[in-house]
Design a protein around this motif. Structure first.
Motif, PDB file in Angstrom:
ATOM      1  N   LYS A  52       0.764  -1.185   0.027  1.00 49.73           N
ATOM      2  CA  LYS A  52       0.137   0.237  -0.047  1.00 49.73           C
ATOM      3  C   LYS A  52       0.806   1.346  -0.118  1.00 49.73           C
ATOM      4  O   LYS A  52       0.615   2.125  -0.811  1.00 49.73           O
ATOM      5  CB  LYS A  52      -1.041   0.030   1.120  1.00 49.73           C
ATOM      6  N   GLU A  56      -7.750   1.749  -0.724  1.00 47.39           N
ATOM      7  CA  GLU A  56      -9.006   1.080  -0.866  1.00 47.39           C
ATOM      8  C   GLU A  56      -8.920   0.069  -1.803  1.00 47.39           C
ATOM      9  O   GLU A  56      -9.433  -0.904  -2.029  1.00 47.39           O
ATOM     10  CB  GLU A  56     -10.022   2.013  -1.084  1.00 47.39           C
ATOM     11  N   LYS A  57      -8.010   0.263  -3.021  1.00 47.60           N
ATOM     12  CA  LYS A  57      -7.821  -0.609  -4.228  1.00 47.60           C
ATOM     13  C   LYS A  57      -7.528  -1.726  -3.809  1.00 47.60           C
ATOM     14  O   LYS A  57      -7.745  -2.836  -4.202  1.00 47.60           O
ATOM     15  CB  LYS A  57      -7.283   0.067  -5.430  1.00 47.60           C
ATOM     16  N   ALA A 108       1.180   3.636  -3.411  1.00 45.88           N
ATOM     17  CA  ALA A 108       0.595   5.084  -2.917  1.00 45.88           C
ATOM     18  C   ALA A 108       1.402   6.204  -4.076  1.00 45.88           C
ATOM     19  O   ALA A 108       0.871   7.172  -4.021  1.00 45.88           O
ATOM     20  CB  ALA A 108       0.374   5.280  -1.370  1.00 45.88           C
ATOM     21  N   LYS A 139      -4.698   4.183  -4.512  1.00 45.62           N
ATOM     22  CA  LYS A 139      -5.492   4.310  -3.213  1.00 45.62           C
ATOM     23  C   LYS A 139      -5.375   2.916  -2.547  1.00 45.62           C
ATOM     24  O   LYS A 139      -5.438   1.770  -3.190  1.00 45.62           O
ATOM     25  CB  LYS A 139      -6.876   4.945  -3.187  1.00 45.62           C
TER      26      LYS A 139
END
Length: 422
Positions: free
Chosen positions: A15, A26-27, A19, A24
């Motif tokens: 993540k 959330e993906k 980033a 994101k």
């Protein structure tokens, strides 16, 4: 494509690193949730299949003993229907996992600069000193048109904007440039390839152009065929779905091909000249190697591209791209940018990238390590160089006040000794 198992085991790190490439968190959560559901469905499906086998054996046993098997048969039908429903759900879950995963970019190497755009790129070194003119240098399109060797107006008439006719010594200069490049690369151990110029969707998927970047290419309507945006695609797919014999690694390929790009999103940028065309020639370098050698091979590839620049006597610098400026499949990219006098700035002429195992996973390209275990190779690609941009750089850097252009010495044997384009 990223290894889903690696993502599960290193969720926070993935993540954090993605980033920096605009992905994101959330993906990743969505991907892992879909993957968890898929794995649960796999276990459930395997359990039901085991039950089906047990019921099938019970039915067979009952028939051998001439007993009533109606209950077992009814149960068999119920389990069969459950398996069918599970398979549909499993297919949906797998499709979702693949949809998300195929659109995630490669993890950036931790050492590269972090930033959202090209302003965060880091210069590694400058090679050569830009020439100081005692007259105002003209742009290459003006030089070429006045010499009668470039015809943009008729290119636009025949095909549209961002197309050109090379004429006479212009065509010969282009041919001299790419023959020189090919000769240099083959001296350095690259095997010259003449690949297909049209490839299928599986090849475009293998190198990471599809499914995310379909708007950037020219596709043959109604067919599973795409005009190549770069020779990287056919060269990297040469070993698709194969295990490369370990003793053959590393493999070096080079090729001259036309490249076709829609240049979607580039409206208003480089509308004149050879910098941004829908069709252009490029000499490409591609490597397959063992993972432990790939960053050493990246440095060698960058030097191979720089060798062309230095022998042509063109000033350039090398930069490392930031996380936000790097291509989708790359883990690290070194760009070579050539000095363009009329613009008073450096412009990209080569990108040399290490894709690590990102493309190899998509294209299923493997080798066996010393223990006989199958592993994915690392793939690299680089321009060696973009030919049209090289011609533009030659015209501008070697222009004379009287409108003529001096031919770089290394190209003169390819032009039958010609020293000046008049």
């Amino acid at each position: 494509m990223l290894d889903i198992k690696m993502i599960r085991q290193n969720e926070d790190e993935v993540k954090e690193r993605l980033a920096t490439r605009g992905v994101k968190a959330e993906k990743i959560d969505e991907l892992l949730a879909a993957d968890k559901k898929r794995r649960e469905l796999v276990v459930e499906s395997e359990t039901l299949r085991q039950q089906k086998n047990e019921v099938s054996e019970a039915i067979a046993q009952a028939k051998r003993n001439q007993q009533d098997a109606s209950q077992q048969i009814a149960r068999m039908k119920k389990v069969g229907q459950q398996i069918k429903e599970l398979e549909n759900n499993l297919k949906e879950a797998q499709t979702k996992v693949e949809y998300i995963a195929s659109r995630l970019p490669n993890l950036p190497n931790p050492s590269i600069p972090v930033g959202p755009d090209e302003s965060f790129n880091v210069e590694l070194k400058k090679i050569g000193t830009p020439r100081k003119f005692d007259f105002t240098p003209k742009p290459h399109w003006e030089i070429g048109e006045k010499l009668g060797i470039l015809d943009f107006a008729r290119g636009a008439k025949a095909a549209g904007s961002r197309f050109v006719y090379y004429k006479g010594l212009g065509a010969k200069l282009e041919r001299a440039v790419y023959n020189f490049m090919l000769d240099e690369h083959t001296k350095e151990g690259y095997t010259e390839i003449l690949p297909p110029y049209i490839v299928n969707n599986a090849s475009m998927y293998g190198t990471g152009q599809f499914p995310k970047f379909k708007e950037d290419v020219f596709q043959v309507e109604g067919q599973d065929m795409t005009l190549i945006p770069t020779a990287e695609v056919p060269l990297t797919n040469y070993y698709r779905d194969e295990v490369i014999p370990t003793e053959q690694l590393p493999v070096y390929f080079t090729a001259l091909t036309p490249c076709f790009r829609s240049e979607a999103g580039s409206a208003g940028r480089d509308t004149r000249g050879l910098i941004r065309m829908h069709q252009f020639n490029k000499v490409e370098m591609v490597k397959y190697c063992k993972p432990e050698n790939s960053y050493n091979e990246l440095e060698k590839m960058t030097k191979n591209a720089g060798n062309i620049m230095e022998k042509l006597g063109l000033p350039y610098h090398i930069i490392t791209l930031s996380t936000g400026d790097m291509g989708f499949s790359a883990a690290m990219t070194h760009d070579l940018e050539v000095w363009i006098p009329a613009q008073n700035m450096y412009r990209e002429i080569s990108s040399c990238s290490n894709c690590e195992d990102f493309q190899a996973r998509r294209a299923h390209i493997q080798y066996r390590d010393k223990n006989g275990k199958l592993r994915y190779v690392h793939t690299l690609n680089g321009s060696g160089l973009a030919v049209g941009r090289t011609v533009a750089a030659i015209l501008e850097n070697y222009q004379n006040q009287d409108g003529t252009v001096t031919v770089p010495e290394v190209l003169r044997p390819y032009l039958h000794g010609l020293e000046v384009i008049k």
